[in-house]
Motif scaffolding. Structure first.
Motif, mmCIF file in Angstrom:
data_model
loop_
_atom_site.group_PDB
_atom_site.id
_atom_site.type_symbol
_atom_site.label_atom_id
_atom_site.label_comp_id
_atom_site.label_asym_id
_atom_site.label_seq_id
_atom_site.Cartn_x
_atom_site.Cartn_y
_atom_site.Cartn_z
ATOM 1 N N ARG A 44 0.846 -1.198 0.000
ATOM 2 C CA ARG A 44 0.000 0.000 0.000
ATOM 3 C C ARG A 44 0.877 1.242 0.000
ATOM 4 N N ASP A 45 0.356 2.325 -0.561
ATOM 5 C CA ASP A 45 1.116 3.579 -0.521
ATOM 6 C C ASP A 45 0.357 4.690 0.183
ATOM 7 N N ASP A 46 -0.755 4.353 0.824
ATOM 8 C CA ASP A 46 -1.540 5.364 1.537
ATOM 9 C C ASP A 46 -1.596 5.053 3.033
ATOM 10 N N VAL A 47 -0.440 4.732 3.611
ATOM 11 C CA VAL A 47 -0.360 4.278 4.993
ATOM 12 C C VAL A 47 -0.346 5.473 5.955
ATOM 13 N N LEU A 48 -1.204 5.376 6.974
ATOM 14 C CA LEU A 48 -1.249 6.351 8.065
ATOM 15 C C LEU A 48 -0.761 5.661 9.329
ATOM 16 N N VAL A 49 0.074 6.356 10.108
ATOM 17 C CA VAL A 49 0.615 5.790 11.337
ATOM 18 C C VAL A 49 0.374 6.742 12.490
ATOM 19 N N PRO A 50 0.214 6.214 13.732
ATOM 20 C CA PRO A 50 0.074 7.086 14.890
ATOM 21 C C PRO A 50 1.392 7.807 15.164
ATOM 22 N N PHE A 51 1.325 9.125 15.308
ATOM 23 C CA PHE A 51 2.524 9.953 15.446
ATOM 24 C C PHE A 51 2.338 10.922 16.598
ATOM 25 N N ASN A 52 3.331 11.003 17.487
ATOM 26 C CA ASN A 52 3.307 11.930 18.601
ATOM 27 C C ASN A 52 3.973 13.226 18.143
ATOM 28 N N VAL A 53 3.176 14.251 17.911
ATOM 29 C CA VAL A 53 3.709 15.504 17.388
ATOM 30 C C VAL A 53 4.485 16.298 18.431
ATOM 31 N N GLU A 54 4.283 15.980 19.710
ATOM 32 C CA GLU A 54 5.005 16.695 20.767
ATOM 33 C C GLU A 54 6.469 16.290 20.844
ATOM 34 N N ASP A 55 6.750 14.992 20.700
ATOM 35 C CA ASP A 55 8.150 14.555 20.801
ATOM 36 C C ASP A 55 8.672 13.956 19.492
ATOM 37 N N ASN A 56 7.914 14.146 18.394
ATOM 38 C CA ASN A 56 8.386 13.813 17.047
ATOM 39 C C ASN A 56 8.772 12.343 16.911
ATOM 40 N N SER A 62 1.864 0.810 20.253
ATOM 41 C CA SER A 62 0.499 0.499 19.802
ATOM 42 C C SER A 62 0.403 0.661 18.290
ATOM 43 N N MET A 63 1.491 0.339 17.590
ATOM 44 C CA MET A 63 1.537 0.559 16.143
ATOM 45 C C MET A 63 0.404 -0.188 15.458
ATOM 46 N N GLU A 64 -0.457 0.587 14.905
ATOM 47 C CA GLU A 64 -1.546 0.060 14.098
ATOM 48 C C GLU A 64 -1.546 0.883 12.830
ATOM 49 N N TYR A 65 -1.603 0.202 11.707
ATOM 50 C CA TYR A 65 -1.551 0.905 10.442
ATOM 51 C C TYR A 65 -2.959 1.170 9.939
ATOM 52 N N TYR A 66 -3.153 2.328 9.407
ATOM 53 C CA TYR A 66 -4.421 2.714 8.801
ATOM 54 C C TYR A 66 -4.127 3.030 7.343
ATOM 55 N N PHE A 67 -5.148 2.987 6.528
ATOM 56 C CA PHE A 67 -4.984 3.310 5.126
ATOM 57 C C PHE A 67 -5.881 4.498 4.811
ATOM 58 N N GLU A 68 -5.293 5.494 4.191
ATOM 59 C CA GLU A 68 -5.990 6.741 3.918
ATOM 60 C C GLU A 68 -7.329 6.491 3.229
ATOM 61 N N SER A 69 -7.376 5.546 2.322
ATOM 62 C CA SER A 69 -8.604 5.281 1.584
ATOM 63 C C SER A 69 -9.688 4.638 2.447
ATOM 64 N N ASN A 70 -9.322 4.136 3.645
ATOM 65 C CA ASN A 70 -10.293 3.505 4.533
ATOM 66 C C ASN A 70 -10.729 4.393 5.691
ATOM 67 N N VAL A 71 -10.115 5.559 5.864
ATOM 68 C CA VAL A 71 -10.461 6.445 6.967
ATOM 69 C C VAL A 71 -11.673 7.279 6.553
ATOM 70 N N GLU A 72 -12.767 7.101 7.277
ATOM 71 C CA GLU A 72 -14.038 7.712 6.899
ATOM 72 C C GLU A 72 -13.944 9.221 6.720
ATOM 73 N N GLU A 73 -13.194 9.893 7.592
ATOM 74 C CA GLU A 73 -13.069 11.345 7.515
ATOM 75 C C GLU A 73 -12.385 11.807 6.233
ATOM 76 N N LEU A 74 -11.625 10.928 5.600
ATOM 77 C CA LEU A 74 -10.892 11.289 4.395
ATOM 78 C C LEU A 74 -11.612 10.849 3.126
ATOM 79 N N GLN A 75 -12.745 10.208 3.277
ATOM 80 C CA GLN A 75 -13.504 9.747 2.115
ATOM 81 C C GLN A 75 -14.499 10.814 1.685
ATOM 82 N N GLY A 76 -14.910 10.750 0.446
ATOM 83 C CA GLY A 76 -15.952 11.635 -0.043
ATOM 84 C C GLY A 76 -15.474 12.973 -0.541
ATOM 85 N N ASN A 77 -14.180 13.182 -0.699
ATOM 86 C CA ASN A 77 -13.665 14.426 -1.240
ATOM 87 C C ASN A 77 -13.784 14.361 -2.754
#
Length: 89
Positions: A44-56, A62-77
């Motif tokens: 896949r090339d649309d991988v989303l990962v949990p990222f801590n923006v405070e400490d980079n 708890s690594m769980e991979y998400y796919f941009e095309s499956n995230v409801e908030e990102l669908q329907g554009n």
């Protein structure tokens, strides 16, 4: 802690470039982290990962991979065009 889903933009042998909103972060990876992420990116090339923006850093425990095309908030554009495989053109 402030976690967000980050889009994997580029992957190197020892680091990864992540996009969170309009910002990009270069995050160093341990060898086992890089190996696991490489395996996911092979398929896949649309991988989303949990990222801590405070400490980079990635939230590896708890690594769980998400796919941009499956995230409801990102669908329907309607402004996005997809190819036959569902990849953004």
């Amino acid at each position: 802690m402030s976690f967000q889903l980050a889009l994997v933009k580029e992957m190197g042998d020892t680091d990864v470039v992540l996009a969170v909103g309009n910002q990009e972060f270069i995050v160093p990876l341990k060898p086992e982290e890089a190996k696991g992420l490489h395996q996911v990116l092979l398929n896949r090339d649309d991988v989303l990962v949990p990222f801590n923006v405070e400490d980079n850093r990635l939230e590896i425990e708890s690594m769980e991979y998400y796919f941009e095309s499956n995230v409801e908030e990102l669908q329907g554009n309607d402004e996005v065009e997809l190819d036959d495989e569902g990849k953004v053109l």
